[in-house]
Design an enzyme around this catalytic site. Sequence first.
Site, PDB file in Angstrom:
ATOM      1  N   GLY A  21       0.793  -1.231   0.000  1.00  0.00           N
ATOM      2  CA  GLY A  21       0.000   0.000   0.000  1.00  0.00           C
ATOM      3  C   GLY A  21       0.820   1.273   0.000  1.00  0.00           C
ATOM      4  N   SER A  22       2.029   1.224  -0.587  1.00  0.00           N
ATOM      5  CA  SER A  22       2.807   2.477  -0.579  1.00  0.00           C
ATOM      6  C   SER A  22       2.147   3.521  -1.480  1.00  0.00           C
ATOM      7  CB  SER A  22       4.270   2.241  -0.961  1.00  0.00           C
ATOM      8  OG  SER A  22       4.401   1.875  -2.301  1.00  0.00           O
ATOM      9  N   ASN A  23       1.471   3.088  -2.539  1.00  0.00           N
ATOM     10  CA  ASN A  23       0.722   4.059  -3.354  1.00  0.00           C
ATOM     11  C   ASN A  23      -0.460   4.622  -2.585  1.00  0.00           C
ATOM     12  OD1 ASN A  23       1.549   4.498  -6.328  1.00  0.00           O
ATOM     13  ND2 ASN A  23       1.950   2.324  -5.969  1.00  0.00           N
ATOM     14  N   LEU A  94      -4.844  -6.784  -6.958  1.00  0.00           N
ATOM     15  CA  LEU A  94      -4.424  -7.850  -7.871  1.00  0.00           C
ATOM     16  C   LEU A  94      -5.544  -8.754  -8.375  1.00  0.00           C
ATOM     17  CD1 LEU A  94      -0.984  -8.740  -6.254  1.00  0.00           C
ATOM     18  CD2 LEU A  94      -1.575  -6.964  -7.902  1.00  0.00           C
ATOM     19  N   ASN A 111      -7.112   2.140 -12.719  1.00  0.00           N
ATOM     20  CA  ASN A 111      -6.079   1.200 -12.282  1.00  0.00           C
ATOM     21  C   ASN A 111      -4.710   1.757 -12.650  1.00  0.00           C
ATOM     22  OD1 ASN A 111      -4.903  -1.351 -11.427  1.00  0.00           O
ATOM     23  ND2 ASN A 111      -4.616  -1.828 -13.600  1.00  0.00           N
ATOM     24  N   HIS A 113      -0.938   0.422 -13.632  1.00  0.00           N
ATOM     25  CA  HIS A 113      -0.202  -0.785 -14.012  1.00  0.00           C
ATOM     26  C   HIS A 113       1.277  -0.416 -14.135  1.00  0.00           C
ATOM     27  CE1 HIS A 113       0.271  -4.798 -15.590  1.00  0.00           C
ATOM     28  NE2 HIS A 113       1.120  -4.295 -16.457  1.00  0.00           N
ATOM     29  N   ASP A 154      -6.241  -5.235 -17.703  1.00  0.00           N
ATOM     30  CA  ASP A 154      -5.281  -4.230 -18.189  1.00  0.00           C
ATOM     31  C   ASP A 154      -5.626  -3.726 -19.583  1.00  0.00           C
ATOM     32  OD1 ASP A 154      -3.875  -4.669 -15.821  1.00  0.00           O
ATOM     33  OD2 ASP A 154      -2.623  -6.223 -16.734  1.00  0.00           O
ATOM     34  N   GLU A 183       5.230   6.237 -10.063  1.00  0.00           N
ATOM     35  CA  GLU A 183       3.861   6.140  -9.533  1.00  0.00           C
ATOM     36  C   GLU A 183       3.606   7.231  -8.500  1.00  0.00           C
ATOM     37  OE1 GLU A 183       2.931   1.449 -10.289  1.00  0.00           O
ATOM     38  OE2 GLU A 183       3.701   1.963  -8.324  1.00  0.00           O
TER      39      GLU A 183
END
Length: 200
Positions: A21-23, A94, A111, A113, A154, A183
Site C-alpha cells: 500500500g505504498s501508493n 491484484l 487502475n 499498471h 489491463d 507512480e
Amino acid sequence: MQPKLFRLRTHHLLLFASGTGSNVRNIIEFFRHDPAVHITGIVSNKPDAGVLLIAEKENIPVLLLEKERFFRGDAFLPDISKFNPSLLILAGFLWKVPPALVQAFPNRILNIHPALLPKYGGKGMYGRFVHEAVKAAGETESGITIHLVDEQYDHGKTIFQASVNLLPEDSPESIAHKIHQLEYNHFPQVIRDYLQTLPA
Ligand code: GAR
C-alpha cells in the site's frame, strides 16, 4: 441582496489494494489537506495486507473482500456503494474486477499498471513479475500506465503514461524502485485531474 453561497463539491475516493500500500499512503498524503477530496474507505482482498495497517493508523474504514462472493455473487456492490464513491482507485489491487462492478461504476474505476501497456499486461502480470519480464526482455525503458478499468485485464482506455530509462545493470528490484517513483510522482495528480472531468 443575499450573498451567494458556494457549496464545495466533495469527491469520495475508495482505494483498493492487495499489498504493502505504498501508493495508497502516497495518495492519502497528497489529498490530506484537500477539502474537496475525501478518502472514504480502503478495500482489500488480503486480511494480512500491509495496507490495512495504514488504514488503521489513518482511521479509514476498511472493507475486506471474500473471493467467492466477489467473483460469483454481487461483487460486494451494496457494501461498496455505502462508501458513496466518486471514483474507485486500484492502487496495487491484484484481482480482476468482475463485470458487475465495472457496470455499476462506468468510467469510474482507475487502475495503475507498472508497465507501458499494452506491453507486459494481462493475467499473471503484476508487481515483480512485470519487472522480471521487462528485465528478461532487455528493455531499455519501462513505465506506468493509468487506465480506466473495463471487463478485460489491463485493457481499458489509457488516460496517462510516463516512462523511465533502464540501464543494462538494472535488476528487477531497481526497476521496481524506478517504477514506484514514477507512480508516486504522477498517480495522485492524475486522480485529481480525472476527478475534475467527472459529471457531478
Ligand atoms: C504497484 O507498483 C502497482 O503498479 C502494481 O502493484 C504495486 C503495488 O505497490 N500493480 C499491479 O501490478 C497491478 N497489475 P504498493 O502496494 O507499494 O503500492
